[in-house]
Design a protein around this motif. Structure first.
Motif, PDB file in Angstrom:
ATOM      1  N   VAL A  35       8.748 -17.617  32.438  1.00 23.87           N
ATOM      2  CA  VAL A  35       7.397 -17.066  32.303  1.00 23.87           C
ATOM      3  C   VAL A  35       7.247 -15.832  33.183  1.00 23.87           C
ATOM      4  O   VAL A  35       6.690 -14.810  32.753  1.00 23.87           O
ATOM      5  CB  VAL A  35       6.328 -18.135  32.632  1.00 23.87           C
ATOM      6  CG1 VAL A  35       4.956 -17.512  32.813  1.00 23.87           C
ATOM      7  CG2 VAL A  35       6.286 -19.195  31.541  1.00 23.87           C
ATOM      8  N   ASP A  39       6.270 -12.190  31.935  1.00 18.99           N
ATOM      9  CA  ASP A  39       5.077 -11.555  32.487  1.00 18.99           C
ATOM     10  C   ASP A  39       5.405 -10.229  33.171  1.00 18.99           C
ATOM     11  O   ASP A  39       4.558  -9.340  33.235  1.00 18.99           O
ATOM     12  CB  ASP A  39       4.366 -12.485  33.479  1.00 18.99           C
ATOM     13  CG  ASP A  39       3.654 -13.637  32.785  1.00 18.99           C
ATOM     14  OD1 ASP A  39       3.510 -13.603  31.543  1.00 18.99           O
ATOM     15  OD2 ASP A  39       3.250 -14.578  33.492  1.00 18.99           O
ATOM     16  N   SER A  65       9.020 -23.093  24.318  1.00 18.98           N
ATOM     17  CA  SER A  65       7.779 -22.482  24.777  1.00 18.98           C
ATOM     18  C   SER A  65       7.998 -21.030  25.194  1.00 18.98           C
ATOM     19  O   SER A  65       7.200 -20.142  24.855  1.00 18.98           O
ATOM     20  CB  SER A  65       7.217 -23.293  25.945  1.00 18.98           C
ATOM     21  OG  SER A  65       6.108 -22.661  26.517  1.00 18.98           O
ATOM     22  N   GLU A  68       8.502 -18.884  22.111  1.00 19.38           N
ATOM     23  CA  GLU A  68       7.225 -18.615  21.443  1.00 19.38           C
ATOM     24  C   GLU A  68       6.436 -17.548  22.200  1.00 19.38           C
ATOM     25  O   GLU A  68       5.865 -16.638  21.597  1.00 19.38           O
ATOM     26  CB  GLU A  68       6.411 -19.896  21.314  1.00 19.38           C
ATOM     27  CG  GLU A  68       6.999 -20.859  20.307  1.00 19.38           C
ATOM     28  CD  GLU A  68       6.348 -22.240  20.318  1.00 19.38           C
ATOM     29  OE1 GLU A  68       5.516 -22.519  21.220  1.00 19.38           O
ATOM     30  OE2 GLU A  68       6.672 -23.037  19.425  1.00 19.38           O
ATOM     31  N   ARG A  69       6.421 -17.643  23.528  1.00 20.82           N
ATOM     32  CA  ARG A  69       5.719 -16.654  24.354  1.00 20.82           C
ATOM     33  C   ARG A  69       6.343 -15.276  24.170  1.00 20.82           C
ATOM     34  O   ARG A  69       5.640 -14.274  24.049  1.00 20.82           O
ATOM     35  CB  ARG A  69       5.763 -17.076  25.810  1.00 20.82           C
ATOM     36  CG  ARG A  69       4.994 -16.140  26.739  1.00 20.82           C
ATOM     37  CD  ARG A  69       5.082 -16.615  28.178  1.00 20.82           C
ATOM     38  NE  ARG A  69       4.261 -17.775  28.378  1.00 20.82           N
ATOM     39  CZ  ARG A  69       3.287 -17.858  29.276  1.00 20.82           C
ATOM     40  NH1 ARG A  69       3.034 -16.838  30.054  1.00 20.82           N
ATOM     41  NH2 ARG A  69       2.589 -18.953  29.412  1.00 20.82           N
ATOM     42  N   GLU A  72       5.398 -13.878  20.751  1.00 22.52           N
ATOM     43  CA  GLU A  72       3.997 -13.432  20.722  1.00 22.52           C
ATOM     44  C   GLU A  72       3.867 -12.011  21.262  1.00 22.52           C
ATOM     45  O   GLU A  72       2.945 -11.291  20.904  1.00 22.52           O
ATOM     46  CB  GLU A  72       3.121 -14.364  21.572  1.00 22.52           C
ATOM     47  CG  GLU A  72       2.865 -15.704  20.943  1.00 22.52           C
ATOM     48  CD  GLU A  72       2.170 -16.680  21.887  1.00 22.52           C
ATOM     49  OE1 GLU A  72       1.890 -16.312  23.063  1.00 22.52           O
ATOM     50  OE2 GLU A  72       1.921 -17.819  21.451  1.00 22.52           O
ATOM     51  N   ARG A  73       4.795 -11.632  22.121  1.00 23.60           N
ATOM     52  CA  ARG A  73       4.775 -10.305  22.740  1.00 23.60           C
ATOM     53  C   ARG A  73       5.732  -9.333  22.046  1.00 23.60           C
ATOM     54  O   ARG A  73       6.035  -8.283  22.591  1.00 23.60           O
ATOM     55  CB  ARG A  73       5.138 -10.436  24.211  1.00 23.60           C
ATOM     56  CG  ARG A  73       4.133 -11.288  24.957  1.00 23.60           C
ATOM     57  CD  ARG A  73       4.603 -11.651  26.318  1.00 23.60           C
ATOM     58  NE  ARG A  73       3.617 -12.522  26.932  1.00 23.60           N
ATOM     59  CZ  ARG A  73       3.378 -12.573  28.215  1.00 23.60           C
ATOM     60  NH1 ARG A  73       4.055 -11.824  29.033  1.00 23.60           N
ATOM     61  NH2 ARG A  73       2.463 -13.381  28.685  1.00 23.60           N
TER      62      ARG A  73
END
Length: 117
Positions: A35, A39, A65, A68-69, A72-73
């Motif tokens: 993450v 980020d 997860s 998927e993140r 999405e970006r």
């Protein structure tokens, strides 16, 4: 068993080397690292699984997860060089059809470097 994670970036691509076991106890560490990378702007994560001796459903959930993140970006997460035990669990769960899997981290790294040029 301890989980060790290291990474190096090449533009918007990040090669993530994971060593040890990904399970209920170590998965939160991997989740946090992935993450944070996303980020911080990494669009495409290539997770070198050659050093992963075991991965349970919690670990698969973390990888899914993060993928998927990333998507999405506008990015992605790919797995490189998983050991046979990890390949087997990917096949049993049907996630081998969801994740892009490369047999060698070197091939994936060459593709990253080539795409960055």
């Amino acid at each position: 068993m301890e989980l060790k994670i290291s990474s190096r970036s090449q533009g918007c691509h990040t090669l993530v080397a994971v060593r040890g076991e990904i399970d209920l106890y170590t998965a939160p560490l991997l989740h946090g690292e992935l993450v944070d990378m996303l980020d911080d702007g990494a669009a495409r994560l290539v997770v070198d699984m050659s050093g992963v001796e075991f991965c349970d459903s919690t670990g698969l959930s973390v990888l899914l997860s993060a993928m998927e993140r990333a998507r999405e970006r506008g990015g992605d997460l790919e797995l490189a060089a998983p050991r046979s035990a990890v390949v087997k669990i990917l096949e049993i769960t049907g996630l081998d059809a969801v994740f892009a899997v490369c047999e060698s981290a070197d091939v994936m790294e060459d593709a990253i470097i080539g795409a960055a040029k």
